[in-house]
Every structure is written in structure tokens, then in C-alpha cells.
Design a protein around this motif. Sequence first.
Motif, PDB file in Angstrom:
ATOM      1  N   ALA A 266      11.915  -3.732   2.501  1.00  0.00           N
ATOM      2  CA  ALA A 266      12.928  -2.922   1.827  1.00  0.00           C
ATOM      3  C   ALA A 266      13.235  -3.461   0.434  1.00  0.00           C
ATOM      4  O   ALA A 266      13.455  -2.696  -0.514  1.00  0.00           O
ATOM      5  CB  ALA A 266      14.202  -2.872   2.677  1.00  0.00           C
ATOM      6  N   ALA A 267      13.219  -4.793   0.287  1.00  0.00           N
ATOM      7  CA  ALA A 267      13.440  -5.390  -1.030  1.00  0.00           C
ATOM      8  C   ALA A 267      12.334  -4.990  -2.001  1.00  0.00           C
ATOM      9  O   ALA A 267      12.584  -4.710  -3.181  1.00  0.00           O
ATOM     10  CB  ALA A 267      13.521  -6.914  -0.906  1.00  0.00           C
ATOM     11  N   ASN A 268      11.088  -4.927  -1.500  1.00  0.00           N
ATOM     12  CA  ASN A 268       9.972  -4.526  -2.359  1.00  0.00           C
ATOM     13  C   ASN A 268      10.057  -3.053  -2.746  1.00  0.00           C
ATOM     14  O   ASN A 268       9.656  -2.671  -3.855  1.00  0.00           O
ATOM     15  CB  ASN A 268       8.645  -4.824  -1.659  1.00  0.00           C
ATOM     16  CG  ASN A 268       8.294  -6.294  -1.700  1.00  0.00           C
ATOM     17  OD1 ASN A 268       8.584  -6.978  -2.684  1.00  0.00           O
ATOM     18  ND2 ASN A 268       7.692  -6.803  -0.631  1.00  0.00           N
TER      19      ASN A 268
ATOM     20  N   ALA B  65       9.522  11.620  -4.206  1.00  0.00           N
ATOM     21  CA  ALA B  65       9.138  10.774  -3.073  1.00  0.00           C
ATOM     22  C   ALA B  65      10.351  10.281  -2.284  1.00  0.00           C
ATOM     23  O   ALA B  65      11.352   9.849  -2.862  1.00  0.00           O
ATOM     24  CB  ALA B  65       8.323   9.585  -3.563  1.00  0.00           C
ATOM     25  N   ALA B  66      10.230  10.349  -0.955  1.00  0.00           N
ATOM     26  CA  ALA B  66      11.211   9.744  -0.055  1.00  0.00           C
ATOM     27  C   ALA B  66      10.511   8.601   0.665  1.00  0.00           C
ATOM     28  O   ALA B  66       9.499   8.816   1.340  1.00  0.00           O
ATOM     29  CB  ALA B  66      11.727  10.773   0.946  1.00  0.00           C
ATOM     30  N   VAL B  67      11.001   7.377   0.495  1.00  0.00           N
ATOM     31  CA  VAL B  67      10.363   6.197   1.072  1.00  0.00           C
ATOM     32  C   VAL B  67      11.313   5.585   2.100  1.00  0.00           C
ATOM     33  O   VAL B  67      12.460   5.257   1.783  1.00  0.00           O
ATOM     34  CB  VAL B  67      10.005   5.166  -0.014  1.00  0.00           C
ATOM     35  CG1 VAL B  67       9.318   3.949   0.605  1.00  0.00           C
ATOM     36  CG2 VAL B  67       9.119   5.801  -1.078  1.00  0.00           C
TER      37      VAL B  67
ATOM     38  N   LEU C 279      12.407  -3.070  -5.598  1.00  0.00           N
ATOM     39  CA  LEU C 279      11.804  -3.668  -6.787  1.00  0.00           C
ATOM     40  C   LEU C 279      10.891  -2.690  -7.525  1.00  0.00           C
ATOM     41  O   LEU C 279      10.746  -2.759  -8.749  1.00  0.00           O
ATOM     42  CB  LEU C 279      10.983  -4.905  -6.394  1.00  0.00           C
ATOM     43  CG  LEU C 279      11.727  -6.216  -6.164  1.00  0.00           C
ATOM     44  CD1 LEU C 279      10.781  -7.255  -5.584  1.00  0.00           C
ATOM     45  CD2 LEU C 279      12.339  -6.726  -7.466  1.00  0.00           C
ATOM     46  N   ASN C 280      10.253  -1.768  -6.783  1.00  0.00           N
ATOM     47  CA  ASN C 280       9.222  -0.914  -7.366  1.00  0.00           C
ATOM     48  C   ASN C 280       9.581   0.570  -7.388  1.00  0.00           C
ATOM     49  O   ASN C 280       8.726   1.404  -7.658  1.00  0.00           O
ATOM     50  CB  ASN C 280       7.916  -1.107  -6.586  1.00  0.00           C
ATOM     51  CG  ASN C 280       7.371  -2.514  -6.716  1.00  0.00           C
ATOM     52  OD1 ASN C 280       6.782  -2.873  -7.728  1.00  0.00           O
ATOM     53  ND2 ASN C 280       7.588  -3.322  -5.690  1.00  0.00           N
ATOM     54  N   SER C 281      10.824   0.894  -7.134  1.00  0.00           N
ATOM     55  CA  SER C 281      11.215   2.302  -7.019  1.00  0.00           C
ATOM     56  C   SER C 281      10.960   3.090  -8.299  1.00  0.00           C
ATOM     57  O   SER C 281      10.785   4.309  -8.249  1.00  0.00           O
ATOM     58  CB  SER C 281      12.683   2.412  -6.617  1.00  0.00           C
ATOM     59  OG  SER C 281      13.523   1.799  -7.592  1.00  0.00           O
TER      60      SER C 281
ATOM     61  N   VAL D  68       0.832  -1.207   0.000  1.00  0.00           N
ATOM     62  CA  VAL D  68       0.000   0.000   0.000  1.00  0.00           C
ATOM     63  C   VAL D  68       0.865   1.255   0.000  1.00  0.00           C
ATOM     64  O   VAL D  68       0.635   2.200  -0.757  1.00  0.00           O
ATOM     65  CB  VAL D  68      -0.965   0.001   1.200  1.00  0.00           C
ATOM     66  CG1 VAL D  68      -1.746   1.314   1.270  1.00  0.00           C
ATOM     67  CG2 VAL D  68      -1.942  -1.180   1.098  1.00  0.00           C
ATOM     68  N   GLY D  69       1.884   1.277   0.863  1.00  0.00           N
ATOM     69  CA  GLY D  69       2.769   2.437   0.909  1.00  0.00           C
ATOM     70  C   GLY D  69       3.520   2.650  -0.386  1.00  0.00           C
ATOM     71  O   GLY D  69       3.775   3.792  -0.797  1.00  0.00           O
ATOM     72  N   ILE D  70       3.882   1.564  -1.052  1.00  0.00           N
ATOM     73  CA  ILE D  70       4.563   1.661  -2.343  1.00  0.00           C
ATOM     74  C   ILE D  70       3.652   2.340  -3.368  1.00  0.00           C
ATOM     75  O   ILE D  70       4.105   3.183  -4.154  1.00  0.00           O
ATOM     76  CB  ILE D  70       5.011   0.262  -2.812  1.00  0.00           C
ATOM     77  CG1 ILE D  70       6.218  -0.202  -1.981  1.00  0.00           C
ATOM     78  CG2 ILE D  70       5.347   0.250  -4.297  1.00  0.00           C
ATOM     79  CD1 ILE D  70       6.578  -1.657  -2.167  1.00  0.00           C
ATOM     80  N   LEU D  71       2.369   1.998  -3.361  1.00  0.00           N
ATOM     81  CA  LEU D  71       1.430   2.672  -4.261  1.00  0.00           C
ATOM     82  C   LEU D  71       1.323   4.157  -3.921  1.00  0.00           C
ATOM     83  O   LEU D  71       1.282   5.008  -4.812  1.00  0.00           O
ATOM     84  CB  LEU D  71       0.056   2.013  -4.174  1.00  0.00           C
ATOM     85  CG  LEU D  71      -0.101   0.654  -4.855  1.00  0.00           C
ATOM     86  CD1 LEU D  71      -1.497   0.093  -4.588  1.00  0.00           C
ATOM     87  CD2 LEU D  71       0.139   0.760  -6.357  1.00  0.00           C
ATOM     88  N   LEU D  72       1.280   4.483  -2.628  1.00  0.00           N
ATOM     89  CA  LEU D  72       1.169   5.883  -2.224  1.00  0.00           C
ATOM     90  C   LEU D  72       2.378   6.695  -2.674  1.00  0.00           C
ATOM     91  O   LEU D  72       2.274   7.902  -2.903  1.00  0.00           O
ATOM     92  CB  LEU D  72       1.008   5.978  -0.710  1.00  0.00           C
ATOM     93  CG  LEU D  72      -0.406   5.715  -0.183  1.00  0.00           C
ATOM     94  CD1 LEU D  72      -0.390   5.469   1.324  1.00  0.00           C
ATOM     95  CD2 LEU D  72      -1.336   6.878  -0.527  1.00  0.00           C
TER      96      LEU D  72
END
Length: 325
Positions: free
Chosen positions: A153-155, A167-169, A158-160, A128-132
Motif C-alpha cells: 500500500a505504501a508503494n 485507474a482504481a488500485v 509512492l507511485n500514484s 508489476v500491478g503499479i505499472l499496469l
Amino acid sequence: MEDQVMSEVHIGCPPGVSGPHLSHFFFSIPSGVEQSESSIENDGAISGHQGLDWDDDGDLVLTRRNKLSNKKCGLTIQHMITSSIPSVGLQVWRAELILADFVLHRMFTSSDFEGITTIELGAGTGLVGILLARVAKSVFLTDHGEQILENCAANVCLNSAIFNSQAAVHVRELDWKNSWPPKTDFDYNSQKRFSWTISEFEEAQRASLLVAADVIYSDDLTDALFSMLEAIMSHGPDKVLYMALEKRYNFSLDDLDVVANGYSHFRSYLRDGGDNAELGSLGDWHFPPFFGKCVDLSEIPQYIRQYDRGNDVELWQIKYEKRKP
């Protein structure tokens, strides 16, 4: 050996796989939603293929696009197919995908999430956070346990490519049974990969959106969660939490019936938060300071197709009433 559990989302995954597995989750972007060419290219690359389907004879199936969709995008999530109960954050759960649908719908139909700071509690795989991160300014993916945080962290890596350029994740440790603010790298006297910096904590305090999915399954953990929520939501700007959860039924000797006790315990923390609820008017402080409103899922399109919503998943909007001095 600990008992293993399996999410319904993973039914159909290759049997006998003991290590991490990659699943591709696709969603359609409605017509009229702008997206940069680089983002479109990246989405195609991350999905691993172009969303082609074949029939039982091996022939390519050509489907006509519906009027609501002009682009199909996706993200790749590394997860375990089964896990022990303490490690359920290594799997993708149905409530997580319903919350993802809600987030996508808000992103496609409004600018509410653009440029915000958000915290995902019990982030698990971080889906969910990756989508945001497609629209948010700062995203804090929080959970507890080294293995879960490493997988999250691996995900992120993978999706950066689908994140917006600003965006700062951050993947950060947050144990609900500890106090807020969390320990920082200064407290540890040495840099730890998932520890907080003081500036990150200050940024997280300014978050306006909290999200959580499938975090209600133990009364003790629910107590710890709401204690943490009160600590986070009582400081800084007003915050709203969107929580997706699945009712889990068990036979109770006390009730001599099949009941969802974990769900009942969760509901005990909430006061009615319907449209007519007046925040700021509490006079009796022994009532819980959280207002809850159940979101009508029939109004949320199912953008991610690779799961069955079922009948026992709910999405709640939760607000906190700050106590007046």
C-alpha cells in the motif's frame, strides 16, 4: 531468529540497513509512444533525479540516447534488503522485473491492457500491478500478511502519480489456502483496511488478466495457488495468467543430484499450451485443466536496466480450460 534471505536484485544496496529501503527503477519509453506532459513531469518527480550518471572521478557522463528511447521514466519501490522466508514479499525479485519488462512491452506495442481489470497474485511490493495501473481500469494487488500488504500500500501511494486518471488500485488480502470468493468486510462485520467489498469481488470476477511473479518455491504453496487459480479462472470471462518464476536448484538425496523439484511440481499442473493446442477439446478430465506455454524472453526487450536476467528465469502464459457440465 529466522534465517534471512536476500534477492540478487538488492546486491549493492547499502549494507547494514535494517529498515525499509527505497530503490528507483527506470525504464525507457520507445519512440512513437504518446505520453501526456503531466505524466512526464510526474515520472521525473517520482524518480527522485533525472537519471544522471557520474564516472569514478565525479564527472557527469553524457550518454547519447538510442533510437528506441526518447523518454526515461521510473517508479520508486519501498522494500527490505533482506527478509525471512515467510516475508520474501517485502523484497523485489528478478522474476518480478522480467514480468515488468513483459508488461511494459505489451503496453508499448499494443492496446491489450488498456481499460482492463487485472489481479496480481502474490503481489509483494506491487511493482508489476503499479505499472499496469498506467493503462488498466482496475488493479487488485493481492497478498497475504499485514506487513507485506502495508508495504504494498505504501508503494501504491509512492507511485500514484503515474496511474492513469481512471485507474482504481486496490491492495487486498488473499490467502490461497482459503476459499474464493475471499471474505468481505460484510463477513468481518467491521471494515478492515485490506478486506474486500462485495462490489470489489464482483469487479475482480470480471478480470481478464492475472499476473504473478516468483510465487513457486514450496509444493504446498503451489498446490494452494493452483487451487485458487482454478476457483478464479473458472468463473467470469476467459482469463489468461502470465507467471514469471525462477528455477531454484537444491541437492536431492532421493535423486542424488541437484534438481529443481519446485519447478517440476509446478510443471505437473500444466498441459502443453502451444499454438496448436485446442482448448475446449478435453475428454479425459483427470488431466490438469491448465494449458501452459513458455514465452520466449529473447523477444522481450529489457526495459528495466537495473538487474541481470540470468538463465534460470522463465515466463509462462497459462490458460484454463473450463469444464463443461
